[in-house]
Motif scaffolding. Structure first.
Motif, PDB file in Angstrom:
ATOM      1  N   PRO A  32       0.167   1.198   0.196  1.00 38.44           N
ATOM      2  CA  PRO A  32      -0.027  -0.214  -0.150  1.00 38.44           C
ATOM      3  C   PRO A  32      -1.435  -0.482  -0.669  1.00 38.44           C
ATOM      4  N   PRO A  33      -1.606  -1.478  -1.527  1.00 35.37           N
ATOM      5  CA  PRO A  33      -2.949  -1.831  -2.000  1.00 35.37           C
ATOM      6  C   PRO A  33      -3.821  -2.266  -0.831  1.00 35.37           C
ATOM      7  N   GLY A  67      -2.402  -3.885   4.390  1.00 32.01           N
ATOM      8  CA  GLY A  67      -2.361  -4.004   2.944  1.00 32.01           C
ATOM      9  C   GLY A  67      -2.808  -5.381   2.516  1.00 32.01           C
ATOM     10  N   ILE A  68      -3.249  -5.511   1.271  1.00 29.24           N
ATOM     11  CA  ILE A  68      -3.716  -6.798   0.752  1.00 29.24           C
ATOM     12  C   ILE A  68      -2.523  -7.730   0.570  1.00 29.24           C
ATOM     13  N   ALA A  69      -2.591  -8.861   1.247  1.00 33.92           N
ATOM     14  CA  ALA A  69      -1.436  -9.752   1.318  1.00 33.92           C
ATOM     15  C   ALA A  69      -1.054 -10.355  -0.030  1.00 33.92           C
ATOM     16  N   ASP A  70      -2.061 -10.666  -0.857  1.00 33.03           N
ATOM     17  CA  ASP A  70      -1.767 -11.374  -2.115  1.00 33.03           C
ATOM     18  C   ASP A  70      -2.020 -10.500  -3.335  1.00 33.03           C
ATOM     19  N   HIS A 126      -7.371  -0.249  -4.055  1.00 32.32           N
ATOM     20  CA  HIS A 126      -6.639   0.885  -4.609  1.00 32.32           C
ATOM     21  C   HIS A 126      -5.280   1.006  -3.930  1.00 32.32           C
ATOM     22  N   ARG A 127      -4.397   1.750  -4.575  1.00 30.22           N
ATOM     23  CA  ARG A 127      -3.064   2.005  -4.038  1.00 30.22           C
ATOM     24  C   ARG A 127      -2.538   3.289  -4.676  1.00 30.22           C
ATOM     25  N   ALA A 128      -1.353   3.725  -4.252  1.00 34.36           N
ATOM     26  CA  ALA A 128      -0.726   4.906  -4.858  1.00 34.36           C
ATOM     27  C   ALA A 128       0.778   4.691  -4.921  1.00 34.36           C
TER      28      ALA A 128
END
Length: 245
Positions: free
Chosen positions: A114-115, A171-174, A203-205
């Motif tokens: 998750p971001p 993870g970043i909610a928005d 960042h994320r994957a």
């Protein structure tokens, strides 16, 4: 790129891509060492240092944390190597090697990361820290490449909320605002390529949708000497996560 160019790119974008940071023989050595971590050996590790995509299924092994505790080979890499010196150049101070980790996204079942911002987990003041991600095999859109939001390290900490992804509880909610997507950069990688990002860089994957390819990588985290960790709050946070996982 010389170190001044690397530093300039890192400061501007919040990340830097260094192709061929390790030679193929060096990557082979790391992969050979990791291959020796059989199921029996992993069973000797603290439970909180081992994560699976599917609990109890060794073929779905996702993450091994704090490998420097269990193997002097990885301790040497974390504490006294080209990675250490690069961290010092980027943070412009002495650093402390916090952890060395193994990551994998198994074929078909490797979930998306998750971001997030690593600094949310670190609880540091000042936020002087970098995370390094070294590809141990070929990585592309199919098997789970990583992405970074250019310039996001300059905008502070975003709100995070609970996720269901093992090893990435927040993870970043928005995430998904126009500024996120317009500045997001995805990176294919070859074995030995290194990605480095600031602790505040978003960042994320992607998930691994390949039918037969894994996505193995090594991660290293460095804290600057000036960074002070709220040890009590961090321990309480980790304990709460382990109870829920």
């Amino acid at each position: 790129m010389d170190i001044s160019e690397i530093k300039k790119s890192f400061d501007a974008d919040g990340f830097v891509h260094l192709p061929g940071f390790l030679k193929s023989g060096q990557v082979d050595g790391i992969n050979a060492r990791l291959k020796g971590w059989s199921e029996a050996k992993v069973d000797t590790m603290a439970p909180e240092h081992v994560k699976f995509e599917e609990n109890g299924d060794f073929s779905s092994l996702k993450m091994l944390q704090d490998l420097q505790i269990y193997d002097p080979f990885f301790a040497d890499i974390l504490f006294d190597s080209s990675f250490t010196r690069l961290a010092e150049d980027l943070l412009e101070e002495k650093v402390f090697g916090k952890t060395l980790e193994y990551f994998n996204k198994p074929a078909l079942i490797g979930k998306a990361t998750p971001p997030h911002q690593d600094g949310y987990y670190f609880m540091l003041q000042p936020m002087s820290a970098v995370t390094m991600w070294l590809a141990l095999e070929e990585v592309d859109a199919e098997n789970g490449w990583a992405s970074y939001v250019r310039g996001s390290h300059k905008k502070g900490m975003r709100n995070h909320s609970r996720t269901q992804t093992p090893g990435f509880s927040q993870g970043i909610a928005d995430f998904g605002l126009p500024a996120d997507l317009e500045n997001e950069v995805f990176f294919p990688a070859q074995p030995g390529d290194l990605l480095v990002h600031h602790a505040l860089t978003i960042h994320r994957a992607s998930p691994n949708t390949s039918k037969d390819r894994s996505r193995k990588a090594m991660g290293l985290i460095y804290f600057g000497a000036s960074a002070k960790e709220d040890v009590v709050a961090k321990a309480s946070y980790v304990k709460s996560l382990n109870k829920k996982s």
